[in-house]
Design a protein around this motif. Structure first.
Motif, PDB file in Angstrom:
ATOM      1  N   PHE A  31       0.858  -1.181   0.000  1.00  0.00           N
ATOM      2  CA  PHE A  31       0.000   0.000   0.000  1.00  0.00           C
ATOM      3  C   PHE A  31       0.896   1.233   0.000  1.00  0.00           C
ATOM      4  O   PHE A  31       1.735   1.389   0.894  1.00  0.00           O
ATOM      5  CB  PHE A  31      -0.909  -0.006   1.230  1.00  0.00           C
ATOM      6  CG  PHE A  31      -1.923  -1.113   1.213  1.00  0.00           C
ATOM      7  CD1 PHE A  31      -3.218  -0.862   0.810  1.00  0.00           C
ATOM      8  CD2 PHE A  31      -1.574  -2.396   1.584  1.00  0.00           C
ATOM      9  CE1 PHE A  31      -4.159  -1.883   0.778  1.00  0.00           C
ATOM     10  CE2 PHE A  31      -2.503  -3.426   1.566  1.00  0.00           C
ATOM     11  CZ  PHE A  31      -3.798  -3.171   1.156  1.00  0.00           C
ATOM     12  N   VAL A  32       0.718   2.084  -1.012  1.00  0.00           N
ATOM     13  CA  VAL A  32       1.593   3.237  -1.192  1.00  0.00           C
ATOM     14  C   VAL A  32       0.789   4.461  -1.604  1.00  0.00           C
ATOM     15  O   VAL A  32      -0.393   4.361  -1.925  1.00  0.00           O
ATOM     16  CB  VAL A  32       2.671   2.963  -2.275  1.00  0.00           C
ATOM     17  CG1 VAL A  32       3.577   1.820  -1.873  1.00  0.00           C
ATOM     18  CG2 VAL A  32       2.034   2.688  -3.630  1.00  0.00           C
ATOM     19  N   LYS A  33       1.468   5.601  -1.600  1.00  0.00           N
ATOM     20  CA  LYS A  33       0.900   6.803  -2.214  1.00  0.00           C
ATOM     21  C   LYS A  33       2.042   7.702  -2.660  1.00  0.00           C
ATOM     22  O   LYS A  33       3.119   7.722  -2.062  1.00  0.00           O
ATOM     23  CB  LYS A  33      -0.058   7.527  -1.280  1.00  0.00           C
ATOM     24  CG  LYS A  33       0.510   8.042   0.001  1.00  0.00           C
ATOM     25  CD  LYS A  33      -0.616   8.682   0.794  1.00  0.00           C
ATOM     26  CE  LYS A  33      -0.189   9.033   2.185  1.00  0.00           C
ATOM     27  NZ  LYS A  33      -1.283   9.587   2.957  1.00  0.00           N
ATOM     28  N   ARG A  34       1.793   8.430  -3.729  1.00  0.00           N
ATOM     29  CA  ARG A  34       2.827   9.289  -4.306  1.00  0.00           C
ATOM     30  C   ARG A  34       3.259  10.374  -3.322  1.00  0.00           C
ATOM     31  O   ARG A  34       4.413  10.773  -3.294  1.00  0.00           O
ATOM     32  CB  ARG A  34       2.329   9.927  -5.599  1.00  0.00           C
ATOM     33  CG  ARG A  34       3.387  10.773  -6.281  1.00  0.00           C
ATOM     34  CD  ARG A  34       2.898  11.408  -7.563  1.00  0.00           C
ATOM     35  NE  ARG A  34       2.592  10.458  -8.593  1.00  0.00           N
ATOM     36  CZ  ARG A  34       3.489   9.895  -9.416  1.00  0.00           C
ATOM     37  NH1 ARG A  34       4.754  10.188  -9.277  1.00  0.00           N
ATOM     38  NH2 ARG A  34       3.107   9.052 -10.339  1.00  0.00           N
ATOM     39  N   ALA A  35       2.358  10.843  -2.480  1.00  0.00           N
ATOM     40  CA  ALA A  35       2.678  11.913  -1.533  1.00  0.00           C
ATOM     41  C   ALA A  35       3.566  11.443  -0.381  1.00  0.00           C
ATOM     42  O   ALA A  35       4.016  12.254   0.411  1.00  0.00           O
ATOM     43  CB  ALA A  35       1.384  12.509  -0.973  1.00  0.00           C
ATOM     44  N   CYS A  36       3.840  10.164  -0.306  1.00  0.00           N
ATOM     45  CA  CYS A  36       4.660   9.599   0.771  1.00  0.00           C
ATOM     46  C   CYS A  36       6.131   9.623   0.358  1.00  0.00           C
ATOM     47  O   CYS A  36       6.509   9.016  -0.643  1.00  0.00           O
ATOM     48  CB  CYS A  36       4.197   8.168   1.030  1.00  0.00           C
ATOM     49  SG  CYS A  36       5.339   7.149   1.955  1.00  0.00           S
ATOM     50  N   PRO A  37       6.989  10.317   1.110  1.00  0.00           N
ATOM     51  CA  PRO A  37       8.405  10.382   0.749  1.00  0.00           C
ATOM     52  C   PRO A  37       9.084   9.012   0.714  1.00  0.00           C
ATOM     53  O   PRO A  37       9.893   8.735  -0.163  1.00  0.00           O
ATOM     54  CB  PRO A  37       9.019  11.259   1.839  1.00  0.00           C
ATOM     55  CG  PRO A  37       7.893  12.025   2.416  1.00  0.00           C
ATOM     56  CD  PRO A  37       6.684  11.158   2.273  1.00  0.00           C
ATOM     57  N   ALA A  38       8.747   8.147   1.648  1.00  0.00           N
ATOM     58  CA  ALA A  38       9.358   6.812   1.667  1.00  0.00           C
ATOM     59  C   ALA A  38       8.931   6.012   0.449  1.00  0.00           C
ATOM     60  O   ALA A  38       9.731   5.272  -0.136  1.00  0.00           O
ATOM     61  CB  ALA A  38       8.969   6.078   2.948  1.00  0.00           C
ATOM     62  N   CYS A  39       7.680   6.160   0.048  1.00  0.00           N
ATOM     63  CA  CYS A  39       7.175   5.427  -1.125  1.00  0.00           C
ATOM     64  C   CYS A  39       7.916   5.850  -2.395  1.00  0.00           C
ATOM     65  O   CYS A  39       8.226   5.023  -3.247  1.00  0.00           O
ATOM     66  CB  CYS A  39       5.682   5.648  -1.292  1.00  0.00           C
ATOM     67  SG  CYS A  39       4.707   5.059   0.112  1.00  0.00           S
ATOM     68  N   LYS A  40       8.195   7.137  -2.511  1.00  0.00           N
ATOM     69  CA  LYS A  40       8.945   7.615  -3.676  1.00  0.00           C
ATOM     70  C   LYS A  40      10.346   7.029  -3.696  1.00  0.00           C
ATOM     71  O   LYS A  40      10.860   6.661  -4.743  1.00  0.00           O
ATOM     72  CB  LYS A  40       9.020   9.140  -3.665  1.00  0.00           C
ATOM     73  CG  LYS A  40       7.726   9.817  -3.995  1.00  0.00           C
ATOM     74  CD  LYS A  40       7.912  11.322  -3.973  1.00  0.00           C
ATOM     75  CE  LYS A  40       6.611  12.056  -4.094  1.00  0.00           C
ATOM     76  NZ  LYS A  40       6.795  13.504  -3.976  1.00  0.00           N
ATOM     77  N   LEU A  41      10.957   6.934  -2.517  1.00  0.00           N
ATOM     78  CA  LEU A  41      12.314   6.415  -2.445  1.00  0.00           C
ATOM     79  C   LEU A  41      12.393   4.930  -2.792  1.00  0.00           C
ATOM     80  O   LEU A  41      13.396   4.481  -3.334  1.00  0.00           O
ATOM     81  CB  LEU A  41      12.904   6.660  -1.063  1.00  0.00           C
ATOM     82  CG  LEU A  41      13.253   8.104  -0.742  1.00  0.00           C
ATOM     83  CD1 LEU A  41      13.652   8.243   0.716  1.00  0.00           C
ATOM     84  CD2 LEU A  41      14.374   8.602  -1.639  1.00  0.00           C
ATOM     85  N   ILE A  42      11.364   4.172  -2.479  1.00  0.00           N
ATOM     86  CA  ILE A  42      11.414   2.738  -2.751  1.00  0.00           C
ATOM     87  C   ILE A  42      10.713   2.363  -4.055  1.00  0.00           C
ATOM     88  O   ILE A  42      10.474   1.189  -4.314  1.00  0.00           O
ATOM     89  CB  ILE A  42      10.851   1.908  -1.579  1.00  0.00           C
ATOM     90  CG1 ILE A  42       9.368   2.165  -1.375  1.00  0.00           C
ATOM     91  CG2 ILE A  42      11.660   2.147  -0.332  1.00  0.00           C
ATOM     92  CD1 ILE A  42       8.704   1.147  -0.486  1.00  0.00           C
ATOM     93  N   GLU A  43      10.423   3.341  -4.882  1.00  0.00           N
ATOM     94  CA  GLU A  43       9.782   3.048  -6.167  1.00  0.00           C
ATOM     95  C   GLU A  43      10.566   2.017  -6.978  1.00  0.00           C
ATOM     96  O   GLU A  43       9.975   1.065  -7.504  1.00  0.00           O
ATOM     97  CB  GLU A  43       9.574   4.334  -6.977  1.00  0.00           C
ATOM     98  CG  GLU A  43       8.809   4.118  -8.264  1.00  0.00           C
ATOM     99  CD  GLU A  43       8.467   5.424  -8.969  1.00  0.00           C
ATOM    100  OE1 GLU A  43       7.730   5.355  -9.965  1.00  0.00           O
ATOM    101  OE2 GLU A  43       8.926   6.501  -8.538  1.00  0.00           O
ATOM    102  N   PRO A  44      11.905   2.102  -7.079  1.00  0.00           N
ATOM    103  CA  PRO A  44      12.645   1.068  -7.811  1.00  0.00           C
ATOM    104  C   PRO A  44      12.502  -0.323  -7.185  1.00  0.00           C
ATOM    105  O   PRO A  44      12.473  -1.330  -7.895  1.00  0.00           O
ATOM    106  CB  PRO A  44      14.098   1.538  -7.744  1.00  0.00           C
ATOM    107  CG  PRO A  44      14.033   2.990  -7.423  1.00  0.00           C
ATOM    108  CD  PRO A  44      12.782   3.190  -6.636  1.00  0.00           C
ATOM    109  N   VAL A  45      12.382  -0.388  -5.878  1.00  0.00           N
ATOM    110  CA  VAL A  45      12.198  -1.669  -5.193  1.00  0.00           C
ATOM    111  C   VAL A  45      10.864  -2.284  -5.612  1.00  0.00           C
ATOM    112  O   VAL A  45      10.774  -3.477  -5.923  1.00  0.00           O
ATOM    113  CB  VAL A  45      12.263  -1.485  -3.663  1.00  0.00           C
ATOM    114  CG1 VAL A  45      11.927  -2.772  -2.937  1.00  0.00           C
ATOM    115  CG2 VAL A  45      13.619  -0.957  -3.245  1.00  0.00           C
ATOM    116  N   MET A  46       9.818  -1.471  -5.634  1.00  0.00           N
ATOM    117  CA  MET A  46       8.497  -1.969  -6.024  1.00  0.00           C
ATOM    118  C   MET A  46       8.483  -2.393  -7.489  1.00  0.00           C
ATOM    119  O   MET A  46       7.861  -3.395  -7.839  1.00  0.00           O
ATOM    120  CB  MET A  46       7.437  -0.891  -5.760  1.00  0.00           C
ATOM    121  CG  MET A  46       7.207  -0.617  -4.292  1.00  0.00           C
ATOM    122  SD  MET A  46       5.854   0.532  -3.975  1.00  0.00           S
ATOM    123  CE  MET A  46       6.581   2.096  -4.503  1.00  0.00           C
TER     124      MET A  46
END
Length: 142
Positions: free
Chosen positions: A10-25
């Motif tokens: 579960f992610v959202k673009r507004a989440c700084p951590a989610c942006k950082l782990i985008e390559p992981v996902m």
């Protein structure tokens, strides 16, 4: 609809951590068969991932009691078996069953604070209101 067996993040673009782990996902979505991304605010995030579940109404998040992003959940038989809240490299390794998972973001020091920024903005706002309400009041000009 979420897969009854597999992983969902579960992610959202507004989440700084989610942006950082985008390559992981992106890599997990490409390498793992039963991996779904549930995006709370942008059905096109993360990029280059097929089959993103649009959760702008937060139905899936509410049903799965998601309070922070990112949250990785493993389902077995339609029920939650385990979850990892936030970016925890060891936790993600355990849930994905990968001995050599994708490399984490370069600057992991930012990520522990990301959970506070994601949901904590409401908490900070409430604390600010409470603090302002308790400030000593003096008449103007004195």
């Amino acid at each position: 609809m979420l897969n009854p067996d597999g992983l969902a993040v579960f992610v959202k673009r507004a989440c700084p951590a989610c942006k950082l782990i985008e390559p992981v996902m992106q890599r997990a979505a490409a390498d793992l068969k039963a991996f779904q991304v549930v995006s709370q605010d942008d059905p096109k995030f993360p990029s280059r991932v097929a089959g993103i579940v649009d959760d702008r109404e937060l139905d899936h998040s509410w049903l799965n009691n998601i309070e922070f992003t990112p949250t990785l959940v493993r389902f077995e038989g339609g029920r939650e078996a385990e979850r990892v809240v936030g970016w925890d490299r060891d936790g993600w390794r355990r849930l994905t069953g990968r001995t050599n998972p994708p490399k984490p973001p370069k600057d992991e020091r930012v990520l522990p604070h990301a959970r506070w920024r994601t949901v904590g903005s409401i908490r900070r706002y409430i604390l600010l209101i409470l603090m302002l309400g308790q400030a000593p009041r003096t008449p103007l000009g004195r």
